[in-house]
Each structure stands twice: as structure tokens, then as C-alpha cells.
Design an enzyme around this catalytic site. Structure first.
Site, short mmCIF file in Angstrom:
data_model
loop_
_atom_site.label_atom_id
_atom_site.label_comp_id
_atom_site.label_asym_id
_atom_site.label_seq_id
_atom_site.Cartn_x
_atom_site.Cartn_y
_atom_site.Cartn_z
N SER A 174 0.84 -1.19 0.00
CA SER A 174 0.00 0.00 0.00
C SER A 174 0.88 1.24 0.00
O SER A 174 2.02 1.21 0.47
CB SER A 174 -0.88 0.00 1.26
OG SER A 174 -1.46 1.28 1.49
N TYR B 28 -1.52 -1.24 10.15
CA TYR B 28 -1.54 -1.55 8.71
C TYR B 28 -0.32 -0.96 8.02
O TYR B 28 0.35 -1.64 7.23
CB TYR B 28 -2.83 -0.99 8.11
CG TYR B 28 -3.05 -1.33 6.66
CD1 TYR B 28 -3.48 -2.60 6.29
CD2 TYR B 28 -2.86 -0.38 5.66
CE1 TYR B 28 -3.70 -2.91 4.95
CE2 TYR B 28 -3.09 -0.67 4.33
CZ TYR B 28 -3.51 -1.94 3.98
OH TYR B 28 -3.71 -2.25 2.66
#
Length: 265
Positions: free
Chosen positions: A142, A155
């Protein structure tokens, strides 16, 4: 003298039952690969029935972070053809504040995102070496690995670790012809994003405006665009690319917000 027919190439896709994972599976099936889908549950996978009946797909139900589940995926892949690709797509989207949750709880959230890449990569590399094939691993990362979003510490930390893992794997196993790359995704229009439509037109309009501002291309990405990038990294067209982190983010990671930014007339 007749040549033996070439075995069909097989890829394993973790978290392949919906969203980005499903788009990847559908693209690879369209490229005449067989695919093993690893999913935590066997719900809503009827769309795979035809491919399963044609021995082009199989589903392994279980936690992608468990070595035993990864081993089952390898066995399933070998029953369909020759395992040449592995896509570590499974992820856990859960936010936590470190000062509230504490170190142990946050570390567990990081582990739950990182462990599927470790288990999958270990199984893939071992299988590639046994088969004597130059396989390819793609890890789904990401933009948050480099530019954290406030409140998403577990995350962002896990994705940064996955990108480091990608480079280390490429260096360790490159001498056996194994390539390992990652895709750093921007916002992708999946079920999670579209679910915001249920919050009302005004809220969704705000989200759409934010997507336009965050991405220089003026929109969120499509799952099919991610699938195209995965297919490229699994193919021979990317045969000299390894250890790379490819942004698939519409320019999001390249953009710097600045109060002096201007718009051309």
C-alpha cells in the site's frame, strides 16, 4: 519426435474470493492460468464453480498465514499443473491507536498482515525450488508503507515490513531465478469503498471529492487495473524485474500537498 504437452501454469492467490483478489483471479484465468484461491471462508465463491469443474481452479479454505494452509495450496496447485506464481493479497483492515491498544495488541495486528506473506512466500519458494522453475511472487502492499495515514499504524507498519520482505526475498532467492515484487496500491474502488454509498449521497460525494484530490489522475483505481499489474509481474514480460515496489496509485505517492499549489487556468 513429439514434444510432451506443456503443463498449465498455476498461481496461488490469497484472499482471492472478493475485491482485488477476485479481479486478480479472473484476470489470471483469462490468461489461461489455473488458480488456487485461498480464502478464510468458503462463502460467496459460486463464481468459481465453472472453473473448478474444468480443473482450472480450486479453493483452499483456511488462514493464509498458517504454514499448513499454504502447504495445502501448493498441493492443490500441483494437482492442476505447475506452480509458477504466488500472489500474497490477503490482508486485515483493522485500525488501532498504540496508546489505547498497547504494544502486544498492535504487534498482533501487524503479524496478522505480515504472516500471510511469510507463509505464502516460504511455501512458494520451496515449491519453485523442488520443481526447478523460476517462479514469481507478488506481494500486495500500500501507499501507506511510505506515507502513513493517521490512525492506521498497524496496517502501515505491516505494509512497510512487507516491502522490506519483498526486497530481502528477491536478494536471497534471485540466484535460483525466483523473482519477488510488490505493488503499492492507492485507493481502489472495491466493495469496502463502494459500501460508503449506504452512508448517504452527501457522505459519498465527500469521499469521491477526496479521491479526486488525493490521486493526480482524479479518481480511485479499479481492481482490474491492479490485476493487470499482477499479471504483468507474473509474466515473462517482467523477467528482469525483481525486488521492485511498483506504485499502482494514480500518482498518489508522488504528490505533495502544499498550500502554495496552484491550478492552471
Amino acid at each position: 519426435m513429439q514434444r510432451e504437452p506443456r503443463q498449465r501454469e498455476v498461481a496461488v492467490v490469497t484472499g482471492g474470493g472478493q475485491g482485488i483478489g477476485r479481479a486478480i483471479v479472473e484476470r489470471l484465468l483469462g490468461d489461461d492460468r489455473a488458480v488456487v484461491v485461498v480464502e478464510l471462508r468458503d462463502e460467496a465463491l459460486e463464481w468459481l464453480d465453472e472453473a473448478i469443474s474444468e480443473s482450472r481452479a480450486w479453493v483452499v479454505v483456511g488462514d493464509a498465514g498458517e504454514d499448513a494452509v499454504a502447504a495445502r495450496a501448493v498441493a492443490a496447485a500441483e494437482s492442476l499443473g505447475m506452480l509458477t506464481g504466488w500472489v500474497n493479497n490477503a490482508a486485515v483492515f483493522r485500525d488501532a491507536w498504540l496508546h489505547e491498544a498497547g504494544g502486544a495488541a498492535v504487534a498482533e495486528l501487524v503479524r496478522r498482515n505480515l504472516q500471510p506473506c511469510l507463509a505464502g512466500s516460504a511455501a512458494a519458494v520451496a515449491a519453485f525450488r523442488v520443481q526447478g522453475v523460476a517462479g514469481s511472487i507478488v506481494n500486495v502492499s500500500s501507499h501507506q508503507a511510505q506515507r502513513a495515514v493517521r490512525g492506521a499504524l498497524p496496517y502501515a507498519t505491516a505494509k512497510a515490513a512487507i516491502e522490506g520482505l519483498t526486497r530481502a526475498l528477491a536478494v536471497d532467492y534471485g540466484p535460483w531465478g525466483v523473482r519477488v515484487n510488490a505493488l503499492a496500491l492507492g485507493s481502489i474502488a472495491t466493495e469496502r469503498l463502494r459500501a460508503l454509498e449506504d452512508s448517504g449521497a452527501a457522505v459519498y460525494a465527500q469521499v469521491e471529492a477526496a479521491m479526486q484530490e488525493l490521486h493526480p489522475l482524479g479518481r480511485a483505481g479499479e481492481a482490474a487495473e491492479v490485476a493487470d499489474a499482477v499479471a504483468f509481474l507474473l509474466s515473462e514480460q517482467s523477467s528482469f524485474i525483481s525486488g521492485a515496489v511498483l506504485p499502482v496509485d494514480g500518482g498518489r505517492s508522488a504528490q505533495g500537498h502544499d498550500p502554495e499549489a496552484v491550478t492552471p487556468s
